[in-house]
Motif scaffolding. Structure first.
Motif, PDB file in Angstrom:
ATOM      1  N   VAL A   1       0.719  -1.055   0.113  1.00  0.00           N
ATOM      2  CA  VAL A   1       0.031  -0.062  -0.001  1.00  0.00           C
ATOM      3  C   VAL A   1       1.019   1.284   0.048  1.00  0.00           C
ATOM      4  CG1 VAL A   1      -1.272   1.529   1.544  1.00  0.00           C
ATOM      5  CG2 VAL A   1      -2.374  -0.883   0.829  1.00  0.00           C
ATOM      6  N   GLY A   2       1.818   1.159   0.921  1.00  0.00           N
ATOM      7  CA  GLY A   2       2.827   2.532   0.969  1.00  0.00           C
ATOM      8  C   GLY A   2       3.439   2.757  -0.271  1.00  0.00           C
ATOM      9  N   PHE A   3       4.016   1.844  -0.973  1.00  0.00           N
ATOM     10  CA  PHE A   3       4.336   2.173  -2.437  1.00  0.00           C
ATOM     11  C   PHE A   3       3.502   2.652  -3.290  1.00  0.00           C
ATOM     12  CE2 PHE A   3       5.625   0.773  -6.749  1.00  0.00           C
ATOM     13  CZ  PHE A   3       6.689   1.291  -6.902  1.00  0.00           C
ATOM     14  N   TYR A   4       2.384   2.413  -3.561  1.00  0.00           N
ATOM     15  CA  TYR A   4       1.418   2.665  -4.469  1.00  0.00           C
ATOM     16  C   TYR A   4       0.727   4.106  -4.102  1.00  0.00           C
ATOM     17  CZ  TYR A   4       1.999  -1.197  -7.251  1.00  0.00           C
ATOM     18  OH  TYR A   4       2.702  -2.035  -7.885  1.00  0.00           O
ATOM     19  N   LEU A   5       0.884   4.289  -2.900  1.00  0.00           N
ATOM     20  CA  LEU A   5       0.383   5.547  -2.206  1.00  0.00           C
ATOM     21  C   LEU A   5       1.329   6.595  -2.436  1.00  0.00           C
ATOM     22  CD1 LEU A   5      -0.374   6.425   1.602  1.00  0.00           C
ATOM     23  CD2 LEU A   5       1.360   7.545   0.403  1.00  0.00           C
ATOM     24  N   VAL A   6       2.809   6.266  -2.547  1.00  0.00           N
ATOM     25  CA  VAL A   6       3.446   7.369  -2.834  1.00  0.00           C
ATOM     26  C   VAL A   6       3.539   7.621  -4.527  1.00  0.00           C
ATOM     27  CG1 VAL A   6       6.188   7.751  -3.310  1.00  0.00           C
ATOM     28  CG2 VAL A   6       5.147   7.054  -1.030  1.00  0.00           C
ATOM     29  N   TYR A   7       3.448   6.394  -5.010  1.00  0.00           N
ATOM     30  CA  TYR A   7       3.387   6.372  -6.680  1.00  0.00           C
ATOM     31  C   TYR A   7       2.246   7.312  -7.014  1.00  0.00           C
ATOM     32  CZ  TYR A   7       2.684   4.340 -11.310  1.00  0.00           C
ATOM     33  OH  TYR A   7       2.523   4.174 -12.617  1.00  0.00           O
ATOM     34  N   PHE A   8       0.973   7.001  -6.312  1.00  0.00           N
ATOM     35  CA  PHE A   8      -0.199   7.688  -6.821  1.00  0.00           C
ATOM     36  C   PHE A   8      -0.204   9.333  -6.299  1.00  0.00           C
ATOM     37  CE2 PHE A   8      -2.845   3.540  -6.276  1.00  0.00           C
ATOM     38  CZ  PHE A   8      -2.662   3.319  -7.630  1.00  0.00           C
ATOM     39  N   SER A   9       0.535   9.551  -5.394  1.00  0.00           N
ATOM     40  CA  SER A   9       0.597  10.667  -4.759  1.00  0.00           C
ATOM     41  C   SER A   9       1.552  11.618  -5.792  1.00  0.00           C
ATOM     42  CB  SER A   9       1.409  10.991  -3.478  1.00  0.00           C
ATOM     43  OG  SER A   9       0.750  10.450  -2.470  1.00  0.00           O
ATOM     44  N   ALA A  10       2.393  10.895  -6.169  1.00  0.00           N
ATOM     45  CA  ALA A  10       3.328  11.752  -7.394  1.00  0.00           C
ATOM     46  C   ALA A  10       2.462  11.860  -8.457  1.00  0.00           C
ATOM     47  CB  ALA A  10       4.442  10.853  -7.823  1.00  0.00           C
ATOM     48  N   ALA A  11       1.769  11.149  -8.856  1.00  0.00           N
ATOM     49  CA  ALA A  11       0.699  11.296 -10.100  1.00  0.00           C
ATOM     50  C   ALA A  11      -0.170  12.483  -9.809  1.00  0.00           C
ATOM     51  CB  ALA A  11       0.052   9.899 -10.373  1.00  0.00           C
ATOM     52  N   MET A  12      -0.787  12.271  -8.505  1.00  0.00           N
ATOM     53  CA  MET A  12      -1.779  13.390  -8.082  1.00  0.00           C
ATOM     54  C   MET A  12      -1.205  14.825  -8.423  1.00  0.00           C
ATOM     55  SD  MET A  12      -4.063  11.829  -5.076  1.00  0.00           S
ATOM     56  CE  MET A  12      -4.821  10.455  -5.441  1.00  0.00           C
ATOM     57  N   GLN A  13       0.235  14.860  -7.764  1.00  0.00           N
ATOM     58  CA  GLN A  13       0.760  16.109  -7.789  1.00  0.00           C
ATOM     59  C   GLN A  13       1.241  16.537  -9.260  1.00  0.00           C
ATOM     60  OE1 GLN A  13       3.821  15.155  -5.373  1.00  0.00           O
ATOM     61  NE2 GLN A  13       2.673  15.465  -3.478  1.00  0.00           N
ATOM     62  N   ALA A  14       0.878  15.886  -9.957  1.00  0.00           N
ATOM     63  CA  ALA A  14       1.111  16.334 -11.514  1.00  0.00           C
ATOM     64  C   ALA A  14      -0.344  16.905 -12.113  1.00  0.00           C
ATOM     65  CB  ALA A  14       1.658  15.199 -12.444  1.00  0.00           C
ATOM     66  N   ILE A  15      -1.413  16.620 -11.516  1.00  0.00           N
ATOM     67  CA  ILE A  15      -2.532  17.068 -11.905  1.00  0.00           C
ATOM     68  C   ILE A  15      -2.681  18.724 -11.364  1.00  0.00           C
ATOM     69  CG2 ILE A  15      -5.219  16.984 -11.726  1.00  0.00           C
ATOM     70  CD1 ILE A  15      -4.926  14.066 -10.771  1.00  0.00           C
ATOM     71  N   PRO A  16      -2.926  19.296 -12.549  1.00  0.00           N
ATOM     72  CA  PRO A  16      -2.845  20.942 -12.190  1.00  0.00           C
ATOM     73  C   PRO A  16      -3.725  21.274 -10.861  1.00  0.00           C
ATOM     74  CG  PRO A  16      -2.946  20.668 -14.440  1.00  0.00           C
ATOM     75  CD  PRO A  16      -2.983  19.217 -13.848  1.00  0.00           C
ATOM     76  N   LYS A  17      -3.181  22.272 -10.056  1.00  0.00           N
ATOM     77  CA  LYS A  17      -4.091  22.623  -8.930  1.00  0.00           C
ATOM     78  C   LYS A  17      -5.356  23.474  -9.458  1.00  0.00           C
ATOM     79  CE  LYS A  17      -1.738  22.149  -4.539  1.00  0.00           C
ATOM     80  NZ  LYS A  17      -0.990  20.923  -4.597  1.00  0.00           N
ATOM     81  N   ASP A  18      -5.228  24.154 -10.510  1.00  0.00           N
ATOM     82  CA  ASP A  18      -6.464  24.937 -10.998  1.00  0.00           C
ATOM     83  C   ASP A  18      -7.698  24.094 -11.206  1.00  0.00           C
ATOM     84  OD1 ASP A  18      -4.993  23.966 -13.012  1.00  0.00           O
ATOM     85  OD2 ASP A  18      -4.605  25.710 -14.038  1.00  0.00           O
ATOM     86  N   ILE A  19      -7.480  23.122 -11.660  1.00  0.00           N
ATOM     87  CA  ILE A  19      -8.584  21.929 -11.916  1.00  0.00           C
ATOM     88  C   ILE A  19      -9.452  21.908 -10.598  1.00  0.00           C
ATOM     89  CG2 ILE A  19      -9.296  20.030 -12.831  1.00  0.00           C
ATOM     90  CD1 ILE A  19      -6.912  19.781 -14.636  1.00  0.00           C
ATOM     91  N   TYR A  20      -8.598  21.604  -9.603  1.00  0.00           N
ATOM     92  CA  TYR A  20      -9.217  21.300  -8.333  1.00  0.00           C
ATOM     93  C   TYR A  20      -9.846  22.508  -7.793  1.00  0.00           C
ATOM     94  CZ  TYR A  20      -7.035  16.844  -7.671  1.00  0.00           C
ATOM     95  OH  TYR A  20      -6.965  15.588  -7.840  1.00  0.00           O
ATOM     96  N   GLU A  21      -9.069  23.642  -7.980  1.00  0.00           N
ATOM     97  CA  GLU A  21      -9.818  24.924  -7.329  1.00  0.00           C
ATOM     98  C   GLU A  21     -11.009  25.355  -8.074  1.00  0.00           C
ATOM     99  OE1 GLU A  21      -5.374  26.773  -6.047  1.00  0.00           O
ATOM    100  OE2 GLU A  21      -6.061  27.359  -7.827  1.00  0.00           O
ATOM    101  N   ALA A  22     -10.925  25.107  -9.408  1.00  0.00           N
ATOM    102  CA  ALA A  22     -12.120  25.362 -10.184  1.00  0.00           C
ATOM    103  C   ALA A  22     -13.556  24.368  -9.770  1.00  0.00           C
ATOM    104  CB  ALA A  22     -11.713  24.828 -11.599  1.00  0.00           C
ATOM    105  N   ALA A  23     -13.122  22.972  -9.408  1.00  0.00           N
ATOM    106  CA  ALA A  23     -13.845  22.365  -8.905  1.00  0.00           C
ATOM    107  C   ALA A  23     -14.627  22.902  -7.363  1.00  0.00           C
ATOM    108  CB  ALA A  23     -13.620  20.893  -8.658  1.00  0.00           C
ATOM    109  N   LEU A  24     -13.590  23.354  -6.667  1.00  0.00           N
ATOM    110  CA  LEU A  24     -13.909  23.554  -5.444  1.00  0.00           C
ATOM    111  C   LEU A  24     -14.978  24.930  -5.415  1.00  0.00           C
ATOM    112  CD1 LEU A  24     -10.759  23.823  -3.298  1.00  0.00           C
ATOM    113  CD2 LEU A  24     -13.077  22.715  -2.720  1.00  0.00           C
ATOM    114  N   LEU A  25     -14.585  25.788  -6.476  1.00  0.00           N
ATOM    115  CA  LEU A  25     -15.494  27.148  -6.753  1.00  0.00           C
ATOM    116  C   LEU A  25     -16.767  26.587  -6.866  1.00  0.00           C
ATOM    117  CD1 LEU A  25     -13.043  29.507  -8.592  1.00  0.00           C
ATOM    118  CD2 LEU A  25     -13.876  29.682  -6.051  1.00  0.00           C
TER     119      LEU A  25
END
Lengths: 310, 466
Positions: free
Chosen positions: A181-205
């Motif tokens: 689990v830990g390995f894929y957590l880090v792996y998915f984290s890295a992938a998530m950080q590649a997702i631009p923050k503005d998409i999330y911010e738009a969703a939050l708005l």
């Protein structure tokens, strides 16, 4: 200029491809060759017996049981590991309370990341010693000790986790999930950080909550990583040799009690080294190779989707 | 981002890995043929034969000793080496200890420059049948015909425990000195028994009634190394062999499936099952490793444990100093063909002299020292185990209590020592039987099912040959 390209490429590739052929492809061919013989592993004398090993294999009840276990693990291990890893990764990266600062993980997420990754750093030998203590079959075991202290279990009748046909496979599965689990957590984290923050911010708005953000944004944008994780975990599920051979009871390479945790790789090794049925074990190896190939191909094909560029 | 390239490479990589995890069965034949390659051995050192030097050792030739540093350590070998130097003061002895015999030995064998005497043991031992076939082993028959150090009128072959020569014979030649003699049975703490006024049970009935007493004191009567059914199999088979006698033993070893329908097997498994049905097992014992079970026993949580004579050395650190580890034979069943004192015992831990060793005669002289009473005593004191030297330990020598109790038991057993070999010839049967025994100990099957399962396994083994 163009016709000089190929000698140039070949010049670079000949050593690695040669090594690959010698150390990878040639042993496979040899394994296939041995699978057609009655080789006992300790002598140079052997007789070609055609496909007899393969026909024996399909009426071997232990082999079938091992196959069922591997298939069960193949279904469960990737699902459980990926769901858990995704959940934790999401919480660590975007699951925190969105204040004015925008998108962030839960508090202390970088510490959690290290802690979750820690099991990956342990060698399988240490893992074994640790989980032997966790699953120990009397009240001195960590798990049994806690259950006894909580009054959920009688110390005269402890659960023999790894020696109980009803629990052994689940324990082994749990160890492996914990390990990955830990390995894929880090792996998915890295992938998530590649997702631009503005998409999330738009969703939050737009008023999207955590669940919606996860299902509508994170998951689709992580699809490539998920696919990779799936294939890797499927391969792990086809293996399980180290966990089963060290943690479970049985005479050679575990698999007990009474084959209730047998997997293909342990049965292969027992036949190869302990029973001296090396030709038969090679036939098993060939079957495992093809199963793993099929599983990888199916996983890759069935998860293929349209890519989203960002 | 350059996703297409990444994707294609990623996928190829995955399939490669898939293939890698399939199987990598690298054949070991290269290893075997390597052994046969040598032959260009140097000149062998020889000396004149005399009464003091019956093997004709060259007195100045150096001796090269390689010892497997496992459960017995290597301190005992240093004592042998000191004795060798006492006999041949001009000889220079070099001592190497390792856990990787193959890694150390193989290049030296291939180079034609092997050591003079090797303890070929452990996980990394070179299979002795392969060495023998490759002509790498010195025939040790001359050693057998040499007079013993202790009594010049006795040949060494007459000073060995029964079975030693048979177990050391490979391909018709005596090439292995199986040096350590191991007995098997039940073990208890002398201190615990004295404290409660219990005495060693001679019959199974006594064993069961004593079990009731023990249980009343809050101690579990029996613990076994449940993760490895090997140990409980020893108890079951020994009960059956003692009940059925040599007839049962020989039919067991030649895999006659009908023995599992007859009295001795039935009596033995029903007796063992009484431990389960009387609830005499230490809770959790069926899942314990050998170390967990043996340590629980050392902590007085259980009274009896089945094991071989390596137990004392294995538990050296966990055993309280006043524990008084004591060995006893498996208790008798009604109608036993063998006496109560009968025990399982056999030789193991093979020592070899490589054929192309420069000082092969010195290697044999080293073995001659090992087979003297002084050698056997040194081994028993340092490695806490018995050797194949018959009555090798003089009574005035102080041994650890467990080792001492095996000396006593072995003397009492006399010729009633048996050594089943079916597990070496029929390993799949051994595994099947272990599985059934584990199921029985966990009370998931009853004796009748155990018998029918083991019989089916025997039928299968008889057909399959292995």
């Amino acid at each position: 200029m163009r016709h000089h390209k190929y000698p140039f490429i070949i010049g670079f590739l000949i050593a690695p491809v040669g090594l690959y052929a010698l150390l990878m492809l040639w042993p496979y061919l040899q394994t296939f060759g041995y699978s057609l013989t009655d080789w006992n592993g300790e002598s140079t004398v052997m007789h070609v017996i055609g496909l007899k090993n393969y026909s024996t294999l399909f009426s071997d009840s232990v082999f079938q049981q091992a196959l069922v276990h591997n298939l069960l693990l193949l279904l469960l291990l990737p699902v459980i590991t990926i769901v858990l890893a995704l959940f934790f990764a999401f919480m660590l990266n975007v699951g925190g309370r969105g204040g004015t600062g925008g998108v962030q993980g839960v508090r202390g997420s970088s510490a959690y990341r290290v802690i979750f990754f820690f099991p990956q750093l342990l060698s399988i030998a240490i893992l074994t010693v640790m989980f032997e203590a966790v699953f120990r079959s009397d009240a001195s075991g960590l798990l049994n000790g806690i259950l006894v202290k909580l009054g959920l279990e009688d110390s005269q009748h402890p659960v023999e986790w790894l020696s109980d046909p009803n629990t052994v496979l689940w324990c082994i599965l749990a160890v492996t999930v914990w390990w990955w689990v830990g390995f894929y957590l880090v792996y998915f984290s890295a992938a998530m950080q590649a997702i631009p923050k503005d998409i999330y911010e738009a969703a939050l708005l737009d008023g999207a909550g955590r669940v919606h953000t996860f299902l509508r944004i994170t998951l689709p944008l992580l699809w490539d990583s998920l696919q990779t994780a799936w294939v890797y975990l499927a391969i792990v599920a086809m293996d399980f040799f180290a966990q089963v051979s060290t943690l479970t009871p049985g005479v050679a390479y575990g698999g007990g009690p009474n084959y209730h945790s047998e997997v293909l790789s342990t049965y292969l090794m027992r036949n190869f080294l302990y029973y001296g049925k090396s030709g038969y074990a090679c036939a098993m190896g060939v079957v495992i190779l093809f199963l793993t190939l099929v599983v990888s191909l199916v996983a890759l094909r069935s998860t293929r989707r349209v890519r989203i560029e960002f | 981002m350059g996703s297409t390239i990444e994707q294609t490479f990623g996928r190829r990589d995955l399939i490669k890995r898939a293939a890698l995890l399939g199987i990598t069965a690298v054949p070991t034949t290269g290893l075997l043929s390597g052994c046969a390659a040598s032959g260009g051995a140097g000149q062998q050192a020889t000396g004149a034969k005399s009464a003091a030097n019956p093997l004709g050792v060259a007195e100045i030739a150096p001796l090269d000793v390689v010892i497997f540093n496992g459960g017995f350590g290597d301190a005992y070998a240093k004592q042998f080496e000191t004795m060798y130097v006492k006999e041949f003061p001009q000889a220079k002895v070099s001592h190497t200890s390792t856990q990787n015999i193959t890694g150390l030995l193989q290049p030296r064998l291939n180079a034609g420059d092997p050591p003079d005497v090797v303890d070929n043991s452990g996980n990394q031992q070179i299979k002795t049948d392969i060495l023998q076939k490759a002509g790498q082993l010195t025939d040790l028959t001359p050693l057998l015909d040499t007079p013993s150090i202790d009594d010049p009128n006795k040949k060494i072959r007459d000073t060995l425990m029964p079975g030693t020569i048979e177990l050391g014979t490979v391909g018709g030649q005596f090439v292995l000195l199986q040096y350590v003699y191991t007995v098997f049975g039940l073990w208890y703490s002398g201190k615990l028994f004295k404290q409660h006024g219990w005495s060693e049970p001679k019959t199974w009935t006594d064993f069961l009634s004593l079990g009731g007493e023990i249980k009343k004191r809050g101690i579990a009567p029996f613990v076994h190394q449940g993760k490895y059914p090997y140990y409980i199999n020893i108890a079951i088979v020994d009960l059956a062999v003692k009940n059925g006698g040599t007839d049962f033993l020989s039919r067991l070893d030649r895999m006659d499936p009908t023995i599992w329908e007859e009295g001795p097997a039935k009596n033995a498994i029903e007796a063992i099952y009484e431990i389960v049905s009387n609830n005499y097992l230490l809770p959790g014992t069926n899942g314990m490793t050998h170390i967990e079970a043996q340590t629980a026993w050392n902590e007085y949580k259980a009274a009896f444990i089945p094991c071989g004579a390596w137990l004392e050395n294995e538990q050296l650190k966990a055993t309280p100093s006043d524990f008084e580890m004591t060995f006893m034979p498996m208790p008798s069943l009604p109608g036993d063909k063998m006496p109560h004192q009968a025990i399982r015992g056999g030789a193991n831990e093979p020592y070899i002299v490589p054929k192309s060793a420069r000082n092969a005669r010195g290697g044999m002289a080293f073995m001659r020292i090992m087979l003297s009473k002084a050698g056997a005593t040194a081994f028993a004191q340092t490695a806490n185990s018995l050797t194949v030297v018959k009555d090798g330990i003089s009574p005035d020598v102080k041994l650890r209590p467990g080792t001492q109790s095996t000396v006593t038991a072995l003397k009492a057993a006399g010729n009633s020592v048996f050594n089943p070999t079916y597990m070496y010839d029929y390993s799949a049967f051994d595994v099947d039987m272990g599985n059934s025994s584990a199921e029985l100990m966990a009370n998931r099957i009853k004796p009748a099912e155990w018998l029918s399962q083991v019989k089916a396994a025997a039928v299968k083994a008889q057909k399959g040959g292995s």
